[in-house]
Design a protein around this motif. Structure first.
Motif, mmCIF file in Angstrom:
data_model
loop_
_atom_site.group_PDB
_atom_site.id
_atom_site.type_symbol
_atom_site.label_atom_id
_atom_site.label_comp_id
_atom_site.label_asym_id
_atom_site.label_seq_id
_atom_site.Cartn_x
_atom_site.Cartn_y
_atom_site.Cartn_z
ATOM 1 N N LEU A 113 0.844 -1.201 0.000
ATOM 2 C CA LEU A 113 0.000 0.000 0.000
ATOM 3 C C LEU A 113 0.876 1.246 0.000
ATOM 4 N N ALA A 114 1.910 1.206 0.857
ATOM 5 C CA ALA A 114 2.789 2.364 0.975
ATOM 6 C C ALA A 114 3.485 2.664 -0.352
ATOM 7 N N VAL A 115 3.978 1.613 -1.008
ATOM 8 C CA VAL A 115 4.661 1.839 -2.290
ATOM 9 C C VAL A 115 3.669 2.370 -3.322
ATOM 10 N N GLY A 116 2.449 1.802 -3.338
ATOM 11 C CA GLY A 116 1.430 2.291 -4.266
ATOM 12 C C GLY A 116 1.166 3.780 -4.071
ATOM 13 N N ILE A 117 0.978 4.186 -2.822
ATOM 14 C CA ILE A 117 0.712 5.600 -2.539
ATOM 15 C C ILE A 117 1.927 6.458 -2.873
ATOM 16 N N ALA A 118 3.133 5.932 -2.581
ATOM 17 C CA ALA A 118 4.352 6.683 -2.901
ATOM 18 C C ALA A 118 4.458 6.926 -4.401
ATOM 19 N N VAL A 119 4.098 5.910 -5.196
ATOM 20 C CA VAL A 119 4.186 6.082 -6.644
ATOM 21 C C VAL A 119 3.186 7.133 -7.111
ATOM 22 N N VAL A 120 1.983 7.136 -6.505
ATOM 23 C CA VAL A 120 0.985 8.157 -6.856
ATOM 24 C C VAL A 120 1.513 9.556 -6.507
ATOM 25 N N LEU A 121 2.038 9.704 -5.281
ATOM 26 C CA LEU A 121 2.577 11.007 -4.871
ATOM 27 C C LEU A 121 3.730 11.421 -5.780
ATOM 28 N N GLY A 122 4.569 10.415 -6.125
ATOM 29 C CA GLY A 122 5.706 10.699 -7.002
ATOM 30 C C GLY A 122 5.243 11.151 -8.377
ATOM 31 N N THR A 123 4.189 10.494 -8.896
ATOM 32 C CA THR A 123 3.630 10.879 -10.188
ATOM 33 C C THR A 123 3.080 12.302 -10.113
#
Lengths: 244, 250
Positions: A139-149
């Protein structure tokens, strides 16, 4: 046929080369320093063979199947111009590739075993703890990728986000049970590995090149570091729920 | 038969682990983009490679890398090897000198061999306009990785809580970030995470758990972890130091 065999030999060689320094160091210490017998030698050698061959087949499969499709999809979605679907894709691909990440699978299991052996976990809780850990990190990586995008789209500077992330980790550490801190700190480095690094880099570099005014060289980087911070924060909170 | 059972079980787990990715890709391809998957045959072949490879890899990590890391840590810290006569020596940090040397060597050499690090270092050379040299970057990062393991083992032996180590390192990195070349910073941040691979992570984790298991007053489940994070962070410190030195020299 010969070219295929040659290609396989080539890949095997490069997979083997990655292991060589570690084997050399271990053999040196065993033979020259420790001078102790090595228990279960056959099992370990067999296991090493599995690692070499398995890693080779795995990476080959990723390169044939997953990476080209992922890149195609990211590009098609960016061109489609729907921010919602682009961000959903970023989240889901981050989540799904982290769930399949071999180092995370292995280390989550090992943390569970160690916690069990040291009476921090009840045997009934073992599987829940391990699966919960993996889902939290994903979940954390998924959210990090969204924030990064989002960051690439908005053009926020990455340093502040990363330093802030570490400040949050440090701050949170003082409020969570001791049992989870070490595992949480390692979660980021463990989660971002064989599958996630290429997937995240491709997504970052791809987006930075589609969006106008972004430099793929500088804007594509930094995403990995950011994706490794969020898992630590999430696992700290997970520990609060689990042990607290 | 026990081995076969284990293989089948790992295989079954792998199928479950891979299914989310397959689902995401198929969903976006069919429902959102509404295009057929190009080269379907090749994709199915690649996917079966992924599943078989992952099964073997996980079995191997479990059978070889974790046990070896733990074995090395216990053997290098065993009383027989250290020729300890007095129990009080077990609490002296200098007793474990061989584990420090082992940690530095394994940290340095595994980073030097890491293929992703090679790729990123080449990228760093391009990005900095040749200011940073690819091989120099690799050595700098590998030194950081070796130092990280040394620091991590020392802190386990000395019972220093990992959060204090993190505070110190983040403080140093923040200071360095103020002075370092902007183009180098984001690469430096990424480079440590890239250095920890599927092969190093299990060995390093096992060394930490093994070491914490023999130090009096340590709990492996609490004190054994943290080495992987240090390998992500210390290369940032050495990378930024290197870039600052180079800029000053110019």
């Amino acid at each position: 046929m010969i070219t295929i065999l040659g290609k396989i030999a080539q890949k095997l060689k490069s997979a083997f080369m990655d292991l060589v320094p570690i084997i050399v160091v271990i053999v040196f210490f065993q033979v020259a320093i420790l001078k102790l017998p090595f228990p279960n030698l056959t099992e370990v050698i067999l296991g090493l063979l599995f690692v070499i061959v398995g890693l080779m087949i795995f990476v080959e499969g990723l390169e044939i199947a997953l990476f080209p499709i992922g890149e195609n999809l990211a590009f098609a979605l960016a061109k489609k111009g729907s921010l919602f679907w682009l961000l959903s894709f970023a989240f889901l691909i981050g989540f799904a590739s982290t769930i399949a990440e071999p180092s995370l699978i292995a280390v989550a299991k090992e943390s569970g075993k160690t916690a069990l052996a040291n009476n921090l976990l009840h045997p009934d809780e073992l599987n829940t703890f391990v699966l919960g850990l993996r889902i939290t990190v994903s979940l954390a990586v998924g959210i990090a990728v969204v924030l990064g995008t989002f960051r690439i789209i908005k053009g926020w500077p990455i340093f502040y986000m990363i330093i802030m992330g570490y400040v949050v980790i440090i701050f949170t550490s003082f409020f969570v049970p001791k049992e989870i801190i070490g595992i949480a700190y390692d979660a980021g480095g463990v989660a971002i590995s064989t599958i996630t690094v290429p997937v995240i880099t491709a997504l970052g570099v791809g987006l930075a090149s589609v969006i106008q005014g972004r430099n793929p060289m500088t804007d594509g980087f930094g995403l990995i570091a950011f994706a490794s911070i969020l898992p630590s924060i999430f696992v700290l909170l997970y520990g609060m729920l689990f042990f607290g | 038969m026990k081995v076969l059972d284990e293989i089948m079980m790992t295989f079954g787990d792998t199928l479950v682990d891979i299914s989310p990715i397959v689902f995401v890709v198929v969903f976006f391809q069919q429902i959102i983009i509404k295009k057929r998957i190009p080269n379907l045959k090749k994709t199915v072949l690649g996917l079966s490679f992924v599943i078989i490879g992952l099964t073997l890899l996980l079995l191997g990590l479990d059978k070889a890398l974790f046990p070896v890391g733990e074995l090395m840590a216990t053997q290098l810290t065993s009383k027989d090897f250290l020729a300890i006569t007095d129990e009080s020596e077990l609490s002296n940090w200098f007793t474990y000198i061989w584990i420090y040397i082992f940690a530095i060597t394994i940290g340095f050499s595994s980073a030097m061999a890491e293929p992703t690090l090679k790729a990123v270092s080449t990228r760093a050379e391009e990005l900095s306009g040749g200011l940073l040299r690819c091989n120099a970057v690799r050595i700098v990062v590998a030194t950081g990785s070796g130092l990280a393991l040394l620091l991590g083992c020392l802190r386990i032996v000395l019972h220093i809580p990992i959060e204090y180590v993190l505070i110190a390192i983040v403080f140093i990195i923040s200071l360095q970030t103020l002075f370092a070349d902007k183009n180098v910073i984001s690469i430096a941040y990424d480079i440590g995470v890239v250095t920890t691979s599927t092969i190093t992570v299990p060995i390093v984790t096992a060394i930490g758990i093994g070491l914490a298991g023999v130090i009096p007053g340590s709990n492996p489940a609490i004190d054994g972890f943290g080495l992987v994070m240090l390998i992500c962070l210390m290369p940032i410190v050495t990378m930024l130091t290197y870039s600052i030195i180079i800029t000053i020299k110019k």
